[in-house]
Design a protein around this motif. Sequence first.
Motif, mmCIF file in Angstrom:
data_model
loop_
_atom_site.group_PDB
_atom_site.id
_atom_site.type_symbol
_atom_site.label_atom_id
_atom_site.label_comp_id
_atom_site.label_asym_id
_atom_site.label_seq_id
_atom_site.Cartn_x
_atom_site.Cartn_y
_atom_site.Cartn_z
ATOM 1 N N SER A 297 0.833 -1.197 0.000
ATOM 2 C CA SER A 297 0.000 0.000 0.000
ATOM 3 C C SER A 297 0.870 1.250 0.000
ATOM 4 O O SER A 297 0.478 2.285 -0.521
ATOM 5 N N ARG B 69 3.555 1.428 -1.767
ATOM 6 C CA ARG B 69 3.865 1.567 -3.178
ATOM 7 C C ARG B 69 2.745 2.306 -3.894
ATOM 8 O O ARG B 69 2.983 3.218 -4.686
ATOM 9 N N GLU B 70 1.523 1.913 -3.559
ATOM 10 C CA GLU B 70 0.384 2.565 -4.201
ATOM 11 C C GLU B 70 0.308 4.040 -3.794
ATOM 12 O O GLU B 70 0.045 4.917 -4.615
ATOM 13 N N THR C 222 2.767 6.121 -5.679
ATOM 14 C CA THR C 222 2.284 6.418 -7.033
ATOM 15 C C THR C 222 1.326 7.605 -6.979
ATOM 16 O O THR C 222 1.408 8.530 -7.794
ATOM 17 N N SER C 223 0.433 7.600 -5.998
ATOM 18 C CA SER C 223 -0.510 8.703 -5.862
ATOM 19 C C SER C 223 0.202 9.996 -5.506
ATOM 20 O O SER C 223 -0.166 11.067 -5.974
ATOM 21 N N ILE D 45 -7.147 3.474 0.739
ATOM 22 C CA ILE D 45 -6.136 2.408 0.723
ATOM 23 C C ILE D 45 -6.032 1.766 2.106
ATOM 24 O O ILE D 45 -5.993 0.550 2.250
ATOM 25 N N ARG E 33 -11.441 3.518 -4.822
ATOM 26 C CA ARG E 33 -10.030 3.724 -5.081
ATOM 27 C C ARG E 33 -9.801 4.026 -6.559
ATOM 28 O O ARG E 33 -9.081 4.949 -6.917
ATOM 29 N N THR F 79 -8.498 7.595 -8.382
ATOM 30 C CA THR F 79 -7.427 7.683 -9.372
ATOM 31 C C THR F 79 -7.910 8.475 -10.582
ATOM 32 O O THR F 79 -7.210 9.359 -11.089
#
Lengths: 324, 324, 324, 324, 324
Positions: free
Chosen positions: C240, C242-243, C246-247, E192, E242, E246
């Motif tokens: 999470s 990592r996610e 990215t965000s 998340i 989620r 994005t």
Amino acid sequence: MIVDCAHYKDGKRQHDHPLEPEEAARLAKEGGAFVWLGLYEPDAKEMTAVADAFDLPELAVEDARHAHQRPKLEDYEDNRFFVVLRPARYDDDREEVDFGEIHLFIGNGYVIAVRQGEASELAPARQRLEERPDLLEMGPAAAVWAILDKVVDDYRPVVEGIETDIEEVEDDIFARRGDSTQRIYFLKREVIEFHRAVAPLLGPLEQLERGAFPQINPRLQSFFRDVADHARRADETVMSQRELLTSVLEANLALLSVRQNEVVRAISAWAAIIAVPTFLASVYGMNFEYMPELDARAGYPIAVAVMAACVIVLHRFFKRIEWL
Amino acid sequence: MIVDCAHYKDGKRQHDHPLEPEEAARLAKEGGAFVWLGLYEPDAKEMTAVADAFDLPELAVEDARHAHQRPKLEDYEDNRFFVVLRPARYDDDREEVDFGEIHLFIGNGYVIAVRQGEASELAPARQRLEERPDLLEMGPAAAVWAILDKVVDDYRPVVEGIETDIEEVEDDIFARRGDSTQRIYFLKREVIEFHRAVAPLLGPLEQLERGAFPQINPRLQSFFRDVADHARRADETVMSQRELLTSVLEANLALLSVRQNEVVRAISAWAAIIAVPTFLASVYGMNFEYMPELDARAGYPIAVAVMAACVIVLHRFFKRIEWL
Amino acid sequence: MIVDCAHYKDGKRQHDHPLEPEEAARLAKEGGAFVWLGLYEPDAKEMTAVADAFDLPELAVEDARHAHQRPKLEDYEDNRFFVVLRPARYDDDREEVDFGEIHLFIGNGYVIAVRQGEASELAPARQRLEERPDLLEMGPAAAVWAILDKVVDDYRPVVEGIETDIEEVEDDIFARRGDSTQRIYFLKREVIEFHRAVAPLLGPLEQLERGAFPQINPRLQSFFRDVADHARRADETVMSQRELLTSVLEANLALLSVRQNEVVRAISAWAAIIAVPTFLASVYGMNFEYMPELDARAGYPIAVAVMAACVIVLHRFFKRIEWL
Amino acid sequence: MIVDCAHYKDGKRQHDHPLEPEEAARLAKEGGAFVWLGLYEPDAKEMTAVADAFDLPELAVEDARHAHQRPKLEDYEDNRFFVVLRPARYDDDREEVDFGEIHLFIGNGYVIAVRQGEASELAPARQRLEERPDLLEMGPAAAVWAILDKVVDDYRPVVEGIETDIEEVEDDIFARRGDSTQRIYFLKREVIEFHRAVAPLLGPLEQLERGAFPQINPRLQSFFRDVADHARRADETVMSQRELLTSVLEANLALLSVRQNEVVRAISAWAAIIAVPTFLASVYGMNFEYMPELDARAGYPIAVAVMAACVIVLHRFFKRIEWL
Amino acid sequence: MIVDCAHYKDGKRQHDHPLEPEEAARLAKEGGAFVWLGLYEPDAKEMTAVADAFDLPELAVEDARHAHQRPKLEDYEDNRFFVVLRPARYDDDREEVDFGEIHLFIGNGYVIAVRQGEASELAPARQRLEERPDLLEMGPAAAVWAILDKVVDDYRPVVEGIETDIEEVEDDIFARRGDSTQRIYFLKREVIEFHRAVAPLLGPLEQLERGAFPQINPRLQSFFRDVADHARRADETVMSQRELLTSVLEANLALLSVRQNEVVRAISAWAAIIAVPTFLASVYGMNFEYMPELDARAGYPIAVAVMAACVIVLHRFFKRIEWL
């Protein structure tokens, strides 16, 4: 072209010179030994001769003729197998991965390796195996292992070459040297292609690991596990490289935006620095009858001095807010 | 429209002219042989006649009527099967993939192929099979293989056509020729669509590979494996093309940003080059009483020379920092 | 280098000083006890001596020599196991994760731990186990658990260190302090690398949880489950993160765009503020014969006042629409 | 509200008028027949009455009361089933998908359909089934099929409506008509929501396909397979639409960048076109004593002509490099 | 802190006041009844006392001490279970999800709930269960269900709170109110995190659904299925939120680009509007001897009128092409 063709018995090579395919096929039918025949980009005639001599499966032979197959392991009746491998070699100058193709025909008493493309050297694999009579005694499976091991080991320098290039690109973009977009893109292209060569191999390797060859020596099986493990490692590394390159591309975009911000600021600062004295000059270019400054002797030098002062003050100001 | 209808026995076609469906249905019921009936966009009446003659499964017939089905393999009682295929053809001018649709009804002693759309030519498949009596003898399954093989082989030029277009787009964007956004987008659209035609086929092909047809010849089974392998290869290639196109779109965005940076810099450089002499002109447009330069004979030519010098120096400067 | 080598019997260490490997190998063969031999970056000679004394599996020894293996658990004949671990340590100053490598050779009566890199301290694991005779009595599996537990527990500060850095980056970008692109990118790189160290461990840990060691004590099995659970937790957190990163990168890009909008507005506002009085000055610089204002005594001061008024009004206007 | 309640026996409806729930419950208990009771947004009292009469499972009834369930198939003891469906209807004006909800209670001899929301019309399903006595004879499962078939068939126009809107958006962005960001975003929202309604249905449909109803007629099973296939097709289409919309959003961003580039260039070209003659005018506004041009009779017209020439040349130049 | 401790027998609470843990442990060992002990953030001493009295599994107790566990279900010997839950509560003001933690120790005749954090209220669950003697009679499993049901039901307002915030953000960005980047980012962070609390729960819930508790009442099993279904629904909703967020971030970026385009156009339009009259003023500021307009009486007013006309025409023009 026949590269080499040897008859192995009791863990030893029987002849120094390459055998003829027909002779090899005859020897392959004897028990307790096997022949390993290596071909490099054979023409149709050579291929047909070999296929006939060893009674190779029709579809496999046709596949081998066309090249551009995906890595796979196919079993045919009578314990015959057909394996497709995609060896790789990294050309660091062009930053490209060269792929070759190896087709293995395996049967009772023989292994036939048909190579395509330069990136498929197998001589070191044969040499290394010939130095290990204990493995050679295990028959064709040992040759298959030696070839797989060579191909998968050769993936490591490819992965490392890409790694190095990624690090160079990182240095370039964060040190803001030129535009790396094209280089990043083509690295990603190579990474995608490489993954496509390695990933389909994992399935067959796991089959071998779990014992797809029925009469395989358990000791050799752990050798196949070792190869599978190295292939998995190469693929995992390549997958994270792919992800990294996506991030590099995004970071690159952000940095371009930052740089544009900086350029716009610097330009605007200089525009302001020149606009203010230009305005002052315009003021004193006005044609009013009564402008006391105009008649003053020191008018002109003072005006020029004020302009210079404006330039200096503005320059310092923009330096301080880091627009320059 | 009935395209062809032939009765095959002992690996040989029995008649040169197409049979009537009713006659074919009668012959299908005889053992040791099979009929292959090919229809092209049949009207409702033709379809009903064939469905009645061969007692085809109701739901399958209804599906065949509506077209736009997803690729699938369905088995019905009494060894009857219904297969939907989506053949594809690449139109390189429009950069579009044309999809056809083929519905296969398979039963004891018959294969009925109903084709929709132009991209579904099957005559070569029939011709090729008729040249191989050894396969023809294996019954309806051989015809199914021949059709599947044709459809899947036809995917290869599609994949290669897209590959070529991607390479053209890459050249265009990195050589900065025009805006390729629209072309990239529509290529991606085609790739997504193509994946949708191929991917659902993999499941049924793997079923065939593992022996979904109960009385299939083991030799033929390896032919189905070959087809499945080619389909997998097409799908894997298309998947990585999809990923590539995503990266191309991102790289394109970065390059647009780079290009904008360059344009802004060039513009700003030119603006500076003209702003400085304009400022000088303003200075000498001031109306101060005592500006010694104004009275000098050489004042004007010198001023113009200074302006020219500024322009030259600035131009060189911006050339050196590569803003021009 | 041999770090420590102890003989454990009935839950107690038998000697205070480290044993020689040969002596340890002899004791390992006695029943009801085990030896735990710890090596730190052994040279080839040391490694060979140990491998010979304990008859370690050939391939595993070769792997241990090369390092840079992926985490794995391999079983060999005679209840021998080979485990590769990648311990991690977070260096908060450099914002980098340091990885070490631990190779465990496990057999009847012995555990040999070969450590590579600084981030692989195991002394606390041994110490902790020696304080628990109830666990020590369970044999080599207990030592394996102690080592796994140490390695996985050490993942927690790494994950927390990354978490803290992410929060700092968030603060930085939303408070608009400098450009965080590079920092975000390298944090993401660390997170990808860390995931690569932890994820392949989950499979082997689940094998242990389900009882890969045949003669394992059921109570110890729940200890392995605990370790597996902690590893899963570390991996999920990292995924999470990592996610999130990215965000963060995307949010950063949006904020850069916002900032650019603001800069462009501010600059334009100032340009307008100076353009208007400059235009006024130009007007009164015109050379018309009859411009009554020019002859008025108050012309000049009024013109300057009007210019000042324009500046003030424009400034207020741009303040109100929040361009300044 | 009770919409309809019919008793079916031997493939025929027994009464024209709707039955009372209690009467229906009594008939349901007789063998060889079944009742189909349809309710539309029943109030608590109605629901309780029906639940008591048919002895419906407590939790299922509670679920039906609360609505906003995910599609599912639950089995209870005594061959009772509870099915939740999410029918959909596309409102092309608002570009929104309206979702309804249908709860099915199935047991020996009865099917009870509780509908919520407008998008859940079931009358056509009942009508269609009543025209097929051969299916009606198969009992409650046939009614379940008829309802599922109706719901899933209704997904097709939704998918097609979205498809049309996507094509409109594509036309808009590539023809550069206005800003489509908002429309793209809300289309994607609908697509995500629709996927959420369809995807959880696939599991239950596959259960039915494989025979979740124990005493189901094998012929009917192929009808359920047909429904499952259509649902899979709808979901696959929606998944690729989701991917397409992501690409549209990216292409949109690239096109915005392209457009900005164009605007900046056009603006800069015009700025240059006006800056050059302004500079010339400034030059001749200088107050040098000796500027021969100023005294020439043709000076002014020539100067104006030169300015005009500059404008024309620059305009042509910018046209040629396509900045205008 | 002991919150409540009750002894339930034959579906009824036996005492009104909370029992002491030791007394409860004694009663737990009697058959046909169970105790439910609730603790809130117990200190080490309390926890040890309870662990000793009930003989709780060592590792589970240690986990409960450290908190920050992932949701899980672990079984220990003698029908003992350890469950970790992560209840959630949405704080709409801070737009943050608060997580608590609940550790359940379940054994023959007892359920011990250890709560951490405010968001873990369980009193309503106990109260609701006490009103249902039919469920209470089913023993500890009923208490487990009541707690799970409470925790999972509490996820719904969280999901709905996030949904509302997403809709607010959508309104904001499409109505172009301020910059929502930060808000979108932190909503995504919450989503998340929430997914991380719910997703690991699905596995254990499915285990319970399929009957992980050996002696569970089949009726209760369908209650667990209901809870699992609600959890799945919460998780699916969160997953699509989620994805939506994005897309919101991407749409936001596109809108920022659109807005920047608009600003640049407006600014350029105004620049043009002022540049043209400035140029005209410069022209009449030239010092040519023979400029007939300069001597004309109406020269000045006409020049000003022409300037005003230019401004008006340009303004209308830019209005028409929608740059203003």
